[in-house]
Design a protein around this motif. Structure first.
Motif, PDB file in Angstrom:
ATOM      1  N   ARG A  91       0.755  -1.107   0.002  1.00 13.35           N
ATOM      2  CA  ARG A  91       0.080  -0.166  -0.112  1.00 13.35           C
ATOM      3  C   ARG A  91       0.948   1.301  -0.122  1.00 13.35           C
ATOM      4  O   ARG A  91       1.645   1.500   1.032  1.00 13.35           O
ATOM      5  CB  ARG A  91      -1.154   0.003   1.271  1.00 13.35           C
ATOM      6  N   ALA A 108      -3.070   5.701  -1.689  1.00 10.53           N
ATOM      7  CA  ALA A 108      -4.289   5.172  -2.061  1.00 10.53           C
ATOM      8  C   ALA A 108      -4.246   3.997  -3.140  1.00 10.53           C
ATOM      9  O   ALA A 108      -5.302   3.500  -3.476  1.00 10.53           O
ATOM     10  CB  ALA A 108      -5.497   6.426  -2.593  1.00 10.53           C
ATOM     11  N   VAL A 134      -2.789   0.289  -4.034  1.00  5.61           N
ATOM     12  CA  VAL A 134      -2.748  -0.841  -3.423  1.00  5.61           C
ATOM     13  C   VAL A 134      -2.156  -1.796  -4.744  1.00  5.61           C
ATOM     14  O   VAL A 134      -2.644  -1.982  -5.642  1.00  5.61           O
ATOM     15  CB  VAL A 134      -3.977  -1.817  -2.889  1.00  5.61           C
ATOM     16  N   LEU A 170     -10.855  -5.517  -1.012  1.00  6.24           N
ATOM     17  CA  LEU A 170     -10.420  -4.139  -1.560  1.00  6.24           C
ATOM     18  C   LEU A 170     -11.910  -3.554  -2.041  1.00  6.24           C
ATOM     19  O   LEU A 170     -11.904  -2.407  -2.364  1.00  6.24           O
ATOM     20  CB  LEU A 170      -9.541  -4.362  -2.603  1.00  6.24           C
ATOM     21  N   ASP A 217     -13.079  -1.434   0.638  1.00  6.10           N
ATOM     22  CA  ASP A 217     -11.922  -0.565   1.244  1.00  6.10           C
ATOM     23  C   ASP A 217     -11.753   0.950   0.576  1.00  6.10           C
ATOM     24  O   ASP A 217     -11.437   0.959  -0.439  1.00  6.10           O
ATOM     25  CB  ASP A 217     -10.765  -1.385   1.152  1.00  6.10           C
ATOM     26  N   SER A 255     -10.161   3.347   1.578  1.00  4.91           N
ATOM     27  CA  SER A 255      -8.670   3.913   1.657  1.00  4.91           C
ATOM     28  C   SER A 255      -7.994   3.379   0.085  1.00  4.91           C
ATOM     29  O   SER A 255      -7.099   3.878  -0.130  1.00  4.91           O
ATOM     30  CB  SER A 255      -7.989   3.293   2.847  1.00  4.91           C
ATOM     31  N   CYS A 256      -8.527   2.363  -0.366  1.00  6.08           N
ATOM     32  CA  CYS A 256      -7.986   1.955  -1.758  1.00  6.08           C
ATOM     33  C   CYS A 256      -8.699   2.687  -2.721  1.00  6.08           C
ATOM     34  O   CYS A 256      -9.914   2.298  -3.131  1.00  6.08           O
ATOM     35  CB  CYS A 256      -8.023   0.434  -1.874  1.00  6.08           C
ATOM     36  N   ARG A 257      -7.966   3.083  -3.685  1.00  5.64           N
ATOM     37  CA  ARG A 257      -8.916   4.057  -4.866  1.00  5.64           C
ATOM     38  C   ARG A 257      -8.236   3.765  -6.072  1.00  5.64           C
ATOM     39  O   ARG A 257      -8.684   4.195  -7.361  1.00  5.64           O
ATOM     40  CB  ARG A 257      -8.539   5.566  -4.531  1.00  5.64           C
ATOM     41  N   VAL A 283      -5.868  -0.136  -8.110  1.00  7.91           N
ATOM     42  CA  VAL A 283      -4.948  -1.473  -7.762  1.00  7.91           C
ATOM     43  C   VAL A 283      -4.069  -1.618  -8.918  1.00  7.91           C
ATOM     44  O   VAL A 283      -4.500  -1.067 -10.151  1.00  7.91           O
ATOM     45  CB  VAL A 283      -5.923  -2.505  -7.798  1.00  7.91           C
ATOM     46  N   LYS A 316     -13.357   0.608  -8.643  1.00 10.98           N
ATOM     47  CA  LYS A 316     -11.929   1.607  -8.659  1.00 10.98           C
ATOM     48  C   LYS A 316     -11.111   0.881  -9.809  1.00 10.98           C
ATOM     49  O   LYS A 316     -11.196  -0.311 -10.477  1.00 10.98           O
ATOM     50  CB  LYS A 316     -11.202   1.498  -7.376  1.00 10.98           C
ATOM     51  N   ALA A 356      -5.834   7.308  -8.700  1.00 14.57           N
ATOM     52  CA  ALA A 356      -6.444   7.289  -7.245  1.00 14.57           C
ATOM     53  C   ALA A 356      -6.624   8.628  -6.773  1.00 14.57           C
ATOM     54  O   ALA A 356      -7.419   8.836  -5.808  1.00 14.57           O
ATOM     55  CB  ALA A 356      -5.258   6.636  -6.230  1.00 14.57           C
TER      56      ALA A 356
END
Length: 263
Positions: free
Chosen positions: A9, A12, A14, A42, A45, A47-49, A51, A100, A203
């Protein structure tokens, strides 16, 4: 014990790295389960914007671990191909529907289900060593992991049949021309940094709108104009109610750069 899937991470973004480099990141049960379950986490999640999907070492993924598969075929288990329903189908659905952006950093070979994983990403970045091989027919199997859905959308029906029936490798330059790659870097070492840089840019964008765009295109691909218009109306209702839309509209009016918070 080495983790089959590395999860990194950075702000934002992952990065998910298939981590079986000595086996060309072949997909065994442990790796498939880790990828399936991590993608499920995810989905919600906040906080994850964005991947990034990558492979450790010199390959993206050689696809199904055939050594493991042979052992299953030789066992008394009559459900040797249940991995499609238990692993590959959920992974494909979660990658395709992740709300995302997903960027694939495709260095080296992406074969069989490994290629299918890359095709499920929204954007694919490769380098000189990148190649794709729809290897399923070589072992007497049909396509899986969503390739029958993604491949015709990327290259057209006729080319998809050719790639699946002949099972011949597609080198980097040809892959870029066909649309299997969105961007081709001049050096393999630039592939992952370029993918992460692009993911960081995404992100920082309007995450809800990105998810809505992905849903729109999925519906429009398989539906009618009426389906597409209905999806657009629904998407704009959702996006129009976001803080990002209100802030970005105010920033535009005031000739300022918008700052998106992903909500």
């Amino acid at each position: 014990m080495t983790e089959p899937l590395l999860v990194d991470r950075t702000d934002a973004v992952v990065t998910l790295t298939l981590n079986r480099p000595t086996a060309m990141n072949a997909l065994d049960v442990a790796l498939k389960e880790a990828l399936r379950d991590t993608l499920a986490e995810l989905e919600t999640d906040r906080s994850c914007r964005a991947v990034v999907l990558a492979g450790a070492g010199g390959a993206f993924s050689a696809g199904q671990d055939l050594r493991e598969h042979v052992r299953v075929l030789e066992s008394t288990d009559s459900n040797a191909l249940d991995t499609v329903r238990a692993h590959y189908n959920p992974i494909a659905a979660r990658l395709a529907n992740l709300p995302k952006p997903v960027v694939a950093a495709v260095r080296g070979m992406a074969a069989g289900a490994g290629a299918s994983l890359a095709f499920l990403a929204d954007i694919r970045i490769g380098g000189p060593s990148t190649s794709f091989l729809m290897a399923f027919a070589k072992v007497g199997l049909a396509a899986d992991t969503g390739a029958s859905w993604t491949l015709p959308r990327l290259v057209g029906h006729a080319k998809a049949i050719e790639l699946l029936l002949l099972a011949e490798p597609v080198r980097a330059q040809d892959a870029c021309q066909l649309g299997l790659l969105n961007r081709l870097m001049p050096d393999d070492e630039q592939v992952l940094p370029a993918a992460q840089e692009l993911a960081a840019r995404l992100a920082a964008g309007p995450t809800v709108a990105y998810g809505a765009i992905k849903r729109q295109l999925s519906i429009a691909d398989a539906g009618t104009l009426a389906d597409a218009l209905a999806a657009e109306a629904q998407a704009q209702t959702i996006c129009g109610g976001t803080a990002d839309h209100r802030a970005a509209t105010a920033a535009f009016v005031n000739k300022q750069k918008p700052v998106f918070e992903g909500r």
